[in-house]
Design a protein around this motif. Sequence first.
Motif, PDB file in Angstrom:
ATOM      1  N   ALA A  45       0.788  -1.646  -0.072  1.00  0.00           N
ATOM      2  CA  ALA A  45      -0.232   0.226  -0.318  1.00  0.00           C
ATOM      3  C   ALA A  45       0.719   1.467  -0.123  1.00  0.00           C
ATOM      4  O   ALA A  45       0.466   2.054  -0.498  1.00  0.00           O
ATOM      5  CB  ALA A  45      -1.319  -0.404   1.615  1.00  0.00           C
ATOM      6  N   ALA A  46       1.713   1.112   0.834  1.00  0.00           N
ATOM      7  CA  ALA A  46       2.742   2.215   0.506  1.00  0.00           C
ATOM      8  C   ALA A  46       3.389   2.253  -0.753  1.00  0.00           C
ATOM      9  O   ALA A  46       4.492   2.929  -0.860  1.00  0.00           O
ATOM     10  CB  ALA A  46       3.804   2.134   1.956  1.00  0.00           C
ATOM     11  N   GLY A  47       3.907   1.590  -1.567  1.00  0.00           N
ATOM     12  CA  GLY A  47       4.419   1.864  -3.242  1.00  0.00           C
ATOM     13  C   GLY A  47       5.411   0.920  -3.328  1.00  0.00           C
ATOM     14  O   GLY A  47       6.166   0.686  -3.744  1.00  0.00           O
ATOM     15  N   LEU A  48       5.974  -0.628  -2.419  1.00  0.00           N
ATOM     16  CA  LEU A  48       7.029  -0.704  -2.082  1.00  0.00           C
ATOM     17  C   LEU A  48       6.932  -2.375  -3.097  1.00  0.00           C
ATOM     18  O   LEU A  48       5.481  -2.736  -3.425  1.00  0.00           O
ATOM     19  CB  LEU A  48       7.270  -1.795  -1.169  1.00  0.00           C
ATOM     20  CG  LEU A  48       8.660  -0.899   0.034  1.00  0.00           C
ATOM     21  CD1 LEU A  48       8.291   0.299  -0.002  1.00  0.00           C
ATOM     22  CD2 LEU A  48       8.989  -1.770   0.700  1.00  0.00           C
ATOM     23  N   ASN A  49       7.306  -2.553  -4.176  1.00  0.00           N
ATOM     24  CA  ASN A  49       6.894  -3.147  -5.443  1.00  0.00           C
ATOM     25  C   ASN A  49       7.092  -5.072  -4.374  1.00  0.00           C
ATOM     26  O   ASN A  49       7.832  -5.079  -3.292  1.00  0.00           O
ATOM     27  CB  ASN A  49       8.012  -3.552  -6.588  1.00  0.00           C
ATOM     28  CG  ASN A  49       9.782  -3.103  -5.856  1.00  0.00           C
ATOM     29  OD1 ASN A  49      10.016  -4.257  -5.811  1.00  0.00           O
ATOM     30  ND2 ASN A  49      10.533  -2.519  -6.609  1.00  0.00           N
ATOM     31  N   GLN A  50       7.216  -5.415  -5.321  1.00  0.00           N
ATOM     32  CA  GLN A  50       7.447  -7.104  -4.438  1.00  0.00           C
ATOM     33  C   GLN A  50       8.733  -7.384  -4.245  1.00  0.00           C
ATOM     34  O   GLN A  50       8.960  -8.516  -3.609  1.00  0.00           O
ATOM     35  CB  GLN A  50       6.842  -8.668  -5.671  1.00  0.00           C
ATOM     36  CG  GLN A  50       5.432  -8.399  -6.015  1.00  0.00           C
ATOM     37  CD  GLN A  50       5.077  -7.299  -6.730  1.00  0.00           C
ATOM     38  OE1 GLN A  50       5.304  -6.655  -7.787  1.00  0.00           O
ATOM     39  NE2 GLN A  50       3.658  -7.113  -7.767  1.00  0.00           N
ATOM     40  N   ALA A  51       9.635  -7.603  -4.638  1.00  0.00           N
ATOM     41  CA  ALA A  51      11.750  -7.433  -4.784  1.00  0.00           C
ATOM     42  C   ALA A  51      11.720  -6.871  -3.714  1.00  0.00           C
ATOM     43  O   ALA A  51      12.255  -7.257  -2.023  1.00  0.00           O
ATOM     44  CB  ALA A  51      12.059  -6.867  -5.704  1.00  0.00           C
ATOM     45  N   GLU A  52      10.741  -5.979  -3.258  1.00  0.00           N
ATOM     46  CA  GLU A  52      11.741  -5.473  -1.866  1.00  0.00           C
ATOM     47  C   GLU A  52      10.935  -5.162  -1.084  1.00  0.00           C
ATOM     48  O   GLU A  52      11.358  -5.656   0.606  1.00  0.00           O
ATOM     49  CB  GLU A  52      11.079  -3.275  -1.455  1.00  0.00           C
ATOM     50  CG  GLU A  52      12.782  -3.049  -3.408  1.00  0.00           C
ATOM     51  CD  GLU A  52      11.557  -1.076  -3.272  1.00  0.00           C
ATOM     52  OE1 GLU A  52      12.308  -0.654  -3.475  1.00  0.00           O
ATOM     53  OE2 GLU A  52      10.369  -1.285  -3.606  1.00  0.00           O
ATOM     54  N   ILE A  53       9.675  -5.948  -1.122  1.00  0.00           N
ATOM     55  CA  ILE A  53       8.792  -6.758  -0.112  1.00  0.00           C
ATOM     56  C   ILE A  53      10.042  -7.595   0.551  1.00  0.00           C
ATOM     57  O   ILE A  53       9.427  -8.612   1.327  1.00  0.00           O
ATOM     58  CB  ILE A  53       6.947  -7.223  -0.944  1.00  0.00           C
ATOM     59  CG1 ILE A  53       6.531  -5.791   0.152  1.00  0.00           C
ATOM     60  CG2 ILE A  53       6.566  -8.014   0.694  1.00  0.00           C
ATOM     61  CD1 ILE A  53       4.872  -5.682  -1.078  1.00  0.00           C
ATOM     62  N   GLY A  54      10.370  -9.084  -0.411  1.00  0.00           N
ATOM     63  CA  GLY A  54      10.661 -10.057  -0.488  1.00  0.00           C
ATOM     64  C   GLY A  54      11.766 -10.100   0.312  1.00  0.00           C
ATOM     65  O   GLY A  54      12.697 -10.746   0.937  1.00  0.00           O
ATOM     66  N   LEU A  55      12.309  -8.657  -0.158  1.00  0.00           N
ATOM     67  CA  LEU A  55      14.165  -8.686   0.549  1.00  0.00           C
ATOM     68  C   LEU A  55      13.944  -8.061   2.265  1.00  0.00           C
ATOM     69  O   LEU A  55      14.174  -8.613   3.075  1.00  0.00           O
ATOM     70  CB  LEU A  55      14.830  -7.405   0.341  1.00  0.00           C
ATOM     71  CG  LEU A  55      15.737  -6.980   1.286  1.00  0.00           C
ATOM     72  CD1 LEU A  55      16.799  -8.254   0.296  1.00  0.00           C
ATOM     73  CD2 LEU A  55      16.521  -5.647  -0.125  1.00  0.00           C
ATOM     74  N   SER A 356      14.678 -17.990   3.752  1.00  0.00           N
ATOM     75  CA  SER A 356      14.677 -16.577   3.157  1.00  0.00           C
ATOM     76  C   SER A 356      14.934 -16.243   2.015  1.00  0.00           C
ATOM     77  O   SER A 356      13.900 -15.183   1.699  1.00  0.00           O
ATOM     78  CB  SER A 356      16.643 -16.224   4.045  1.00  0.00           C
ATOM     79  OG  SER A 356      16.981 -16.138   3.529  1.00  0.00           O
ATOM     80  N   LEU A 357      15.281 -17.378   1.412  1.00  0.00           N
ATOM     81  CA  LEU A 357      15.423 -17.273   0.099  1.00  0.00           C
ATOM     82  C   LEU A 357      14.077 -16.917  -0.956  1.00  0.00           C
ATOM     83  O   LEU A 357      13.815 -16.585  -1.644  1.00  0.00           O
ATOM     84  CB  LEU A 357      16.240 -18.151  -0.589  1.00  0.00           C
ATOM     85  CG  LEU A 357      17.933 -18.137  -0.306  1.00  0.00           C
ATOM     86  CD1 LEU A 357      18.661 -19.022  -1.379  1.00  0.00           C
ATOM     87  CD2 LEU A 357      18.459 -16.601  -1.454  1.00  0.00           C
ATOM     88  N   GLY A 358      12.654 -17.635  -0.211  1.00  0.00           N
ATOM     89  CA  GLY A 358      12.049 -17.614  -1.220  1.00  0.00           C
ATOM     90  C   GLY A 358      11.231 -16.592  -1.055  1.00  0.00           C
ATOM     91  O   GLY A 358      10.487 -16.212  -1.597  1.00  0.00           O
ATOM     92  N   GLY A 359      11.899 -15.512  -0.387  1.00  0.00           N
ATOM     93  CA  GLY A 359      11.014 -13.873   0.145  1.00  0.00           C
ATOM     94  C   GLY A 359      11.669 -13.197  -0.419  1.00  0.00           C
ATOM     95  O   GLY A 359      11.601 -12.465  -1.918  1.00  0.00           O
ATOM     96  N   LEU A 360      13.394 -13.405  -1.012  1.00  0.00           N
ATOM     97  CA  LEU A 360      13.830 -12.742  -1.589  1.00  0.00           C
ATOM     98  C   LEU A 360      14.014 -13.393  -3.368  1.00  0.00           C
ATOM     99  O   LEU A 360      14.599 -11.730  -4.394  1.00  0.00           O
ATOM    100  CB  LEU A 360      15.857 -13.026  -1.295  1.00  0.00           C
ATOM    101  CG  LEU A 360      16.155 -12.192   0.243  1.00  0.00           C
ATOM    102  CD1 LEU A 360      17.483 -12.869   0.547  1.00  0.00           C
ATOM    103  CD2 LEU A 360      16.151 -10.673   0.164  1.00  0.00           C
ATOM    104  N   ALA A 361      14.484 -14.106  -3.547  1.00  0.00           N
ATOM    105  CA  ALA A 361      14.488 -14.598  -5.461  1.00  0.00           C
ATOM    106  C   ALA A 361      13.096 -14.898  -5.506  1.00  0.00           C
ATOM    107  O   ALA A 361      13.270 -14.557  -7.164  1.00  0.00           O
ATOM    108  CB  ALA A 361      15.523 -16.298  -4.626  1.00  0.00           C
ATOM    109  N   MET A 362      11.962 -15.060  -4.736  1.00  0.00           N
ATOM    110  CA  MET A 362      10.863 -15.304  -5.170  1.00  0.00           C
ATOM    111  C   MET A 362      10.248 -13.478  -5.514  1.00  0.00           C
ATOM    112  O   MET A 362       9.478 -13.705  -6.638  1.00  0.00           O
ATOM    113  CB  MET A 362       9.782 -16.207  -4.927  1.00  0.00           C
ATOM    114  CG  MET A 362      10.170 -17.686  -4.510  1.00  0.00           C
ATOM    115  SD  MET A 362      10.750 -18.186  -6.189  1.00  0.00           S
ATOM    116  CE  MET A 362      11.113 -20.447  -5.975  1.00  0.00           C
ATOM    117  N   GLY A 363      10.775 -13.001  -5.532  1.00  0.00           N
ATOM    118  CA  GLY A 363      10.193 -11.130  -5.654  1.00  0.00           C
ATOM    119  C   GLY A 363      10.222 -10.765  -6.518  1.00  0.00           C
ATOM    120  O   GLY A 363       9.964 -10.195  -7.085  1.00  0.00           O
ATOM    121  N   LEU A 364      11.898 -11.627  -6.561  1.00  0.00           N
ATOM    122  CA  LEU A 364      12.031 -10.781  -7.739  1.00  0.00           C
ATOM    123  C   LEU A 364      11.323 -11.626  -9.872  1.00  0.00           C
ATOM    124  O   LEU A 364      11.099 -10.956 -10.081  1.00  0.00           O
ATOM    125  CB  LEU A 364      13.605 -11.021  -8.260  1.00  0.00           C
ATOM    126  CG  LEU A 364      14.308 -10.163  -7.145  1.00  0.00           C
ATOM    127  CD1 LEU A 364      16.398 -11.277  -7.322  1.00  0.00           C
ATOM    128  CD2 LEU A 364      14.490  -8.833  -7.238  1.00  0.00           C
TER     129      LEU A 364
END
Length: 408
Positions: A45-55, A356-364
């Motif tokens: 809602a604040a404008g972060l993209n999926q990669a940033e959310i995954g990180l 942690s990679l599930g959030g980082l890599a999959m966000g990309l």
Amino acid sequence: MDSSAKSYGKLNPVSFSFIRFYVLAFLFFAANSALTIILPLRSEAAGLNQAEIGLMMGAYMFTCMLLRPFAAQLLGKYGPLRVMKGLLILHAVTLLLFMIGDVDTYLWLRALQGVATAFFSMTMQAGIVEKLEDKDRAQGLSMYTLFTMVPSLVIPILAIQIWENAGDIWFIVLMIGLAACPLLIGYRVDLPGQTVQNKSYTLRDMVRSFSGLWRSTPLLISSVVMLFVSCVFGATATFLPLYMVSTGMASAGVFLTIQGLVVILCRFILRKKIPSDGSWNTWLMAGLLLCAALGTQMLALLEFIGPLVYLSAVFSGFALALMYPTLTTYLSFVLPADSRYVLMGIFMSSYDLGFSLGGLAMGLIVQSSSYSTMFTICTFLSVAAMILVLAFGQRMEAGNGKRSAAAN
């Protein structure tokens, strides 16, 4: 050793003191269950993209992975009781900072939350080992594991309701409650002042013994399988709320509650079905990985199957319930006794790294394609792990007969 043990005594795993242990575990992990739902929604809602959310979400388990050895060192030096008091203060401060911070601070606050979790999980497990008789240790660890999963039954729905129907005031109330209650209970929990067995794995031990990963087929296969599967679990935990909110075809709170209920029931009802003699069951592992694959593929097909997607929670919950305890129990028997803690630390780190990679890599991947594509890739990861299990099944089972003969 006997005199030290008598200095603080042994307890029953269902005594009042241990009920406090379990309640403390519930309250501590309730915070992560709530933030796993709310933070991605607030960030998007604040404008972060999926990669940033995954990180941001992946920083939690990644920091937990890095801090496990250091947590073990401090645990051996200062004892579980002092470490527990310090980590609960850190946990409370972190939750209060979530309350007043904005999305730009979430990455660092998730990292701080990972620090507290690394210390908490090791301190609780060390306390259970030290305070229970050997014959009661498995029961105590099983109950502790159950109570760490209980928050996933009720907290996701509460978090979704706060996001959809309530204002920021209820988020503030929730954070204050989850910060204060563990402090009140944890400062009086019956933890030993020091460990009887100072057998913590240090950072130097892990670096020196990392070559053991390549020399031990059971450890290598178990760690790779856990890495793949925990990556799937991490991606699901991070992006499921965003996915279901974006489609509007299912409720993330209901899904996670069903999954949590399946995990808890399976870990309690089937706890005696997990092999406890060091034997490797190829078809059990392949079946669990097949369940994980079915769960993510049904998520990928959400727009086509609609409410049937809740069956995915059953498949995923079954895999999540039994995968980690099955592999952990197996390795506790087959790893050499003189380096068991060090090598088990490597295995535990593979779970943290994968999550942690599930959030980082999959966000990309989500950012460059879609949620459906990401969950399909998760399916391929589970299938790849299943192929690995089937390919090395005979080699893993080769020691079953030897261990059985040795036991007799």
